[in-house]
Structure formats: C-alpha cells, structure tokens
Design a protein around this motif. Structure first.
Motif, PDB file in Angstrom:
ATOM      1  N   VAL A 577       0.859  -1.182   0.000  1.00  0.00           N
ATOM      2  CA  VAL A 577       0.000   0.000   0.000  1.00  0.00           C
ATOM      3  C   VAL A 577       0.894   1.230   0.000  1.00  0.00           C
ATOM      4  CG1 VAL A 577      -1.744   1.274   1.304  1.00  0.00           C
ATOM      5  CG2 VAL A 577      -1.828  -1.221   1.229  1.00  0.00           C
ATOM      6  N   ASP A 578       0.614   2.182  -0.903  1.00  0.00           N
ATOM      7  CA  ASP A 578       1.453   3.370  -1.017  1.00  0.00           C
ATOM      8  C   ASP A 578       1.517   4.125   0.302  1.00  0.00           C
ATOM      9  OD1 ASP A 578       1.593   2.599  -3.637  1.00  0.00           O
ATOM     10  OD2 ASP A 578       0.302   4.197  -4.404  1.00  0.00           O
ATOM     11  N   SER A 579       0.344   4.406   0.881  1.00  0.00           N
ATOM     12  CA  SER A 579       0.315   5.127   2.159  1.00  0.00           C
ATOM     13  C   SER A 579      -1.030   4.921   2.825  1.00  0.00           C
ATOM     14  CB  SER A 579       0.571   6.626   1.959  1.00  0.00           C
ATOM     15  OG  SER A 579      -0.518   7.225   1.274  1.00  0.00           O
ATOM     16  N   VAL A 580      -1.023   5.061   4.150  1.00  0.00           N
ATOM     17  CA  VAL A 580      -2.240   5.031   4.943  1.00  0.00           C
ATOM     18  C   VAL A 580      -2.176   6.194   5.924  1.00  0.00           C
ATOM     19  CG1 VAL A 580      -3.665   3.747   6.582  1.00  0.00           C
ATOM     20  CG2 VAL A 580      -2.454   2.526   4.765  1.00  0.00           C
ATOM     21  N   THR A 581      -3.264   6.967   5.995  1.00  0.00           N
ATOM     22  CA  THR A 581      -3.363   8.071   6.952  1.00  0.00           C
ATOM     23  C   THR A 581      -4.556   7.825   7.865  1.00  0.00           C
ATOM     24  OG1 THR A 581      -2.404   9.659   5.399  1.00  0.00           O
ATOM     25  CG2 THR A 581      -3.647  10.554   7.249  1.00  0.00           C
ATOM     26  N   VAL A 582      -4.297   7.781   9.155  1.00  0.00           N
ATOM     27  CA  VAL A 582      -5.356   7.610  10.148  1.00  0.00           C
ATOM     28  C   VAL A 582      -5.619   8.957  10.807  1.00  0.00           C
ATOM     29  CG1 VAL A 582      -6.071   6.446  12.261  1.00  0.00           C
ATOM     30  CG2 VAL A 582      -4.697   5.212  10.575  1.00  0.00           C
ATOM     31  N   SER A 594       4.320   2.899   2.194  1.00  0.00           N
ATOM     32  CA  SER A 594       4.845   1.625   1.691  1.00  0.00           C
ATOM     33  C   SER A 594       4.653   0.495   2.702  1.00  0.00           C
ATOM     34  CB  SER A 594       6.324   1.760   1.341  1.00  0.00           C
ATOM     35  OG  SER A 594       6.762   0.629   0.608  1.00  0.00           O
ATOM     36  N   ILE A 595       3.391   0.153   2.924  1.00  0.00           N
ATOM     37  CA  ILE A 595       3.044  -0.917   3.859  1.00  0.00           C
ATOM     38  C   ILE A 595       2.842  -2.211   3.081  1.00  0.00           C
ATOM     39  CG2 ILE A 595       1.359  -1.706   5.545  1.00  0.00           C
ATOM     40  CD1 ILE A 595       0.733   1.239   6.107  1.00  0.00           C
ATOM     41  N   ALA A 596       3.610  -3.234   3.432  1.00  0.00           N
ATOM     42  CA  ALA A 596       3.478  -4.526   2.761  1.00  0.00           C
ATOM     43  C   ALA A 596       2.110  -5.137   3.084  1.00  0.00           C
ATOM     44  CB  ALA A 596       4.600  -5.461   3.195  1.00  0.00           C
ATOM     45  N   VAL A 597       1.485  -5.729   2.075  1.00  0.00           N
ATOM     46  CA  VAL A 597       0.166  -6.323   2.254  1.00  0.00           C
ATOM     47  C   VAL A 597       0.311  -7.644   3.009  1.00  0.00           C
ATOM     48  CG1 VAL A 597      -1.786  -7.367   1.072  1.00  0.00           C
ATOM     49  CG2 VAL A 597      -0.828  -5.226   0.228  1.00  0.00           C
TER      50      VAL A 597
END
Length: 614
Positions: A577-582, A594-597
C-alpha cells in the motif's frame, strides 16, 4: 371510533407516438396508523418525468408549427449489466446459531413488537474471532423467563456456542439494539443494550464475564431506546455514548385497526405520538458516565429516532452525529467542540427526501460510495418510499442522489431496516445490503402486499449506478424474511465481509461471503495509545497504486446493530500500500508509507505495525 384506513389506485398514462405506455400503481396503505383516526395521504408516484399531460416525446416543434407526422422514435435494447459476482451462503444452522427473537408478532400487536432486535459483532474474549450478541424480546401478557439475550462465542471455523449465562448477560426484557466499544481502554469490548424502558451497560471484566454499570437516565421512565453508538466526541481519548430514543408509548395505549369489516388489529405507528429526545453520556474516564444531553444541546430537538451514524461529515476533524427519524426530519448534529452540538440537517440537505418531505427513516449506512473522500449516507425507509442516498458535497452539504443512481425503482417495493455499505467483492467500490420486512401482516386481506420480503443486494457500478444483484446472491436472497437488524464483519477471518441478519418469526441468519474476489485484501485493526484505544468513527485514507480509498472505523450504523471495528482494505493485485493516513479523533493525523500487504495488521498509534494471524 373505528380507524379509517384508506387506499386508492393511481394511474399515469403517457402516449409516445402510437404506443401507449400504461403505468398503474396502487398507492401503499398510509405510512403509519395515527390513533384514533388515520389520515390517508395519497401521493402521485412518478416514474422518470412523473405524471404529466399527454405529450409527444422527443418533438422539437413549437405549438405554431404544423405537425405533418409523428416524430420517429428509435428504441434500443438496454444493455444488461454484467452478472454480479457477489454471493452468500446462510450457514446459521451448521454454525450453532439458533437464535430467534421472542414475542413478535403477538395477537395483541403491541407497538414495541415492530422493531425486533438488532445484532452486535463483538470480540468479547479478545481472541481475534468475532462473537455475536443478539438482544431478545418479550411480551407484556406472556413474559418468558427463558427468552434471554444471547452471546454466541466463536469457537473457530464459523462455529458458535451460546455463552450468555456464563458471561452474565442472560437477562430478559424488551431488548432492541446494542453498541460495542472499549470505553475504559483496557483492551476488552464492553457492551450496551438498548430497550423499552430499560437499558443496560455491561463492563467487560476481561475474564469472560460482564458486570452492569448503572447510568443516570431521566425522570421519564417511558424512554424507548433503539440504536446506540460509542465514539470519542470531545477528543479526550475516552469513548462517549450516544443513545437514540423513539416515541412515547405504553402497552395500555388503545390498539389500532384497519377499516376492513371485520377490522384487522395492527400495531400503531409513530404519527400522533410524541418524539423523545436522545441521550448523550460523557465518559468521565473513571469508569462512569455523566448525562450531558441538555448542556450538549441534544435535547433541543426531539425526533423519532431509529438509527444513528457517527463520522466527520463536514471535514473539521470532529465527529458529528446523524440520526434517521421515523416520519419526522432526520437529524444532523454538527459537533462544535467541547461536547456542544447544533442540529442542521435541513440546511445541510440531509433532513428530507428529494421531494422535500420527511421520510420514515429506519437504518443508516455510511461510506464513500463514489471515491471523493467524503462520507455519504444511505437511509432505509418505508414501503413505497425510496431509500435515500445523500451524497456528501463537502461545504455545499448533502444532495439526495438515489433517483440518479437507480435506487428508487429497486428500493420502493421494500420496507428497509438494517443496511450496510461494504465492498463485498473487493473491487474497491462499496456495495449496499438492505434487509426488508413489513410491520403489519395484512396478507389475509387478499391484497398485493407482502409481510415477509426479499432483501436487496445492490452492487456499486463505478459510483455511477447501483445494479440489483439480489437474484444472483444466493438462496438466502431468493427467500422472503421479516428482516430487522444487520451487521457486517469478517466472521471467518478470511479477508472479506460477512453478514449477520436478524428477523422476526425466523432464526437469525449468518451469511458467509462466497463472492468472486476482484483482488486481495488487508484487514486493518487500529489501536489508539494517545487516542481512545478503539478510535470509533475515525477516518482512514488509503492510497493504492495511486488510487485513494476513504474508509472509516464504524460507529453506529445500520439498525440497532454494531459492526466489526476492523477495516477490510481492498488492495487489488498490489503487494504493498502506497500510504495510509489515520485521522485519530482529537489528535493529529498519522501517515505511514509503503506498507506490505499482509492478511491482517494491527496499527498501533505512534507504534509498530504488527502482523497477526488467526
């Protein structure tokens, strides 16, 4: 005086060339019975252009021009939508879930029998598997000592055992809905039960048992609570509690009847009854709650509430409240900060339907159906009222788009209750599920009328239309049910969204998702440290291969039910995943790139990402 219960046929005729298209409608019985006299309301149900004077379609001629021939109309066959890959299997019988709500319908037709019970998905023993909480009902004339609320503990592989007695929640009463939330941040889900004249807050002891916590209520002991939700509404890292109330009612109130000879007894409805203001409890972070409904402004408007959804609807990083109301305008409580709220549903375009009239709101689904990173609202309504989809336009408010999206024709025949947005086939577009069922059994009158109804499975088509995928969704969708509550979550930890649906008369359904998947998924569980441990209502922005998806940790939603708090992120074929914003409630957003699935991840605020397995 005998109640008046009118109906009337309505006919709209429109000539196109020499082809007469005749559309006949039988206007549905009046929305609700108003004691002691029913006001019959007959509305013209419009199709496309509505009921208009006869005219030649497609003609550009002015009235002064001679007409030498009828304009030529070329009809093309509609293009059939692709077959839906979404399918479910009802595995309730094999799973050990044999629960059926007690007391409905009875010969007395008490008004409290209409709602039935919701359902809650709760991991009460913190073993990573979802358990099921099912509120039970009662009967004023025939109360049962064995019709207790049920708590089905998951033993794995979609197998359950009722553990309510050992967990100390096997009590009786007129239960309605529930809310799930870890209000004391100890890592164990707590439970709130709504009901008629009696609510229960159960604190999870962490050893498989619950203990009741007494809440300050109201001097009015006739409160009828329906839906509820936990969320941190003031950003202090503690989950507050919002409780939706319905109408004034007592079982000694006079019954209602149809106009038939002999008259048919039916349950009364909300028209003519006083709506009840909702309740807001502030979490004091010491194990207790304080009723702050009045200073928060919640008592300023008394609706006739049935559903609630909590999210940041206006983009100011504060969680707002949306309430679906039955025959009165829906409510949108804008969060002003410091636990103060202002009701502005009408000015924001989410109070009434596209025709400017209040609907019969039941359940709510909240999600970003069109990928614009704003939370839209879908509200289920009474039969012959379309279900409303309010598109969130940001600063401009909401716009009812259900007609444009093809939802009116599909949803009018149903009487909707529980509903969810979920990406069932993992194509990165949230679909809709609606459970339907009437409140009156008038089948003996020989009308074209249904008591039990088929549910709806509506597949999202690029955010432009919703296609009816009900007929291809499995055997459960070919049957008719008196549907009420619905909750969504990954029951078997296989990375897709399953369903639990409650009914009257028939047992609860456990629907395993057997859909054809368009891609992979990542199941994400959020754990707050500076924020509330469960950031219910939090917005999560995910970028995958340059495409943005906006998700939300569920708070409220559906009808009298509580969803899985984990997020199922559809990632397509991507391996990362390119990026995640919480957007943690009350805190600054946190972004990771860059979170590995993996099949499942725990995101710890200001901490590591922890992969987990079943």
């Amino acid at each position: 005086m005998e109640n008046v219960y009118d109906r009337a046929p309505l006919r709209c005729i429109n000539d196109l060339s020499n082809t007469r298209l005749e559309m006949r409608f039988t206007v549905m019985w009046n929305r609700w019975v108003q004691p002691p006299v029913i006001n019959a309301t007959i509305a013209c149900l419009a199709l496309i252009g509505g009921c208009r004077p006869e005219q030649n379609a497609g003609s550009a001629l002015s009235p002064s021009q001679p007409v030498t021939s009828a304009p030529k109309i070329t009809l093309t066959a509609p293009v059939a939508p692709p077959a839906s890959p979404i399918r479910f299997e009802n595995v309730a019988a094999a799973s050990g879930v044999d629960f059926m709500y007690y007391g409905n319908p009875s010969p007395e037709h008490f008004m409290t029998e209409q709602n039935g019970g919701g359902c809650g998905l709760i991991d009460y023993d913190a073993d990573g598997r979802l358990d099921l909480f099912l509120p039970n009902g009662s009967n004023y004339d025939r109360p049962s000592k064995t019709a207790t609320h049920a708590l089905y503990r998951s033993t794995g592989l979609l197998r359950y055992a009722n553990n309510a007695q050992a967990a100390r929640v096997a009590v009786t009463g007129y239960g309605m809905g529930c809310a799930v939330g870890d209000y004391d941040n100890d890592g164990f889900d707590d439970l709130f039960l709504t009901g008629y004249q009696s609510n229960h807050l159960w604190h999870n002891q962490g050893d498989g048992t619950f203990v009741e916590v007494v809440l300050e209520t109201s001097a009015d002991q006739r409160l009828w609570a329906t839906s509820a939700a936990f969320a941190d509404l003031n950003g202090d890292a503690a989950l507050d509690l919002y409780v939706v109330n319905y109408v004034d009612y007592a079982p000694t109130d006079p019954p209602c009847f149809t106009q038939q000879t002999p008259p048919v007894k039916i349950s009364c409805g909300p028209i003519g009854r006083t709506g009840q203001a909702d309740l807001l409890y502030q979490n004091l972070a010491n194990g207790g709650f304080e009723n702050v409904s009045q200073p928060a402004g919640i008592t300023a408007v008394a609706g006739k509430g049935l559903g609630v959804s909590i999210a940041d609807f206006d983009g100011d990083d504060r969680l707002d409240l949306y309430v679906a109301c039955d025959t009165t305008e829906n409510l949108l409580w804008q969060n002003l900060g410091d636990l103060r709220f202002e009701e502005n549903a009408l000015s924001r375009g989410a109070a009434v339907g596209a025709d400017g009239r209040a609907r019969s709101g039941m359940g709510i689904a909240c999600g970003d159906y069109n990928g614009d990173s704003r939370f839209d609202l879908f509200v289920t309504n009474f039969q012959n009222e379309p279900n409303d989809l309010y598109e969130n336009l940001g600063p401009a408010g909401f716009l009812a788009r259900n007609a444009d999206l093809g939802l009116d024709a599909i949803t009018r025949p149903g009487l909707g209750f529980g509903t969810v947005f979920a990406d069932f086939d993992l194509d990165q577009q949230p679909d809709l599920f609606v459970t339907n069922g009437h409140v009156w059994d008038l089948t003996s009158l020989g009308l074209s009328y249904e008591f039990a109804m088929r549910p709806f499975l509506l597949r999202n088509d690029q955010g432009q239309k919703f296609q009816d995928g009900t007929s291809a969704a499995g055997d459960y969708f070919q049957q008719k049910w008196i549907g009420r509550g619905a909750a969504v979550g990954d029951l078997d930890n296989d990375g897709d969204a399953d369903l639990v649906v409650t009914h009257l008369v028939e047992p609860t359904a456990v629907l395993r998702n057997d859909s054809e998947r368009s891609g992979r998924s990542l199941v994400l569980k959020l754990v707050g440290t500076r924020s509330a441990r469960q950031p219910l209502g939090a917005r999560v922005d995910v970028v995958i291969a340059g495409q943005r998806l906006t998700l939300r940790c569920p708070a409220g939603d559906s009808f009298q039910s509580a969803h899985d708090v984990r997020l199922i992120v559809p990632v397509g074929a991507a391996d990362h995943v390119d990026s995640v914003t919480v957007h943690w409630p009350g805190r600054e957003p946190e972004t990771r790139g860059s979170i590995a699935v993996a099949s499942q991840l725990i995101w710890i605020e200001d901490g590591p990402l922890v992969p987990i397995s079943d």
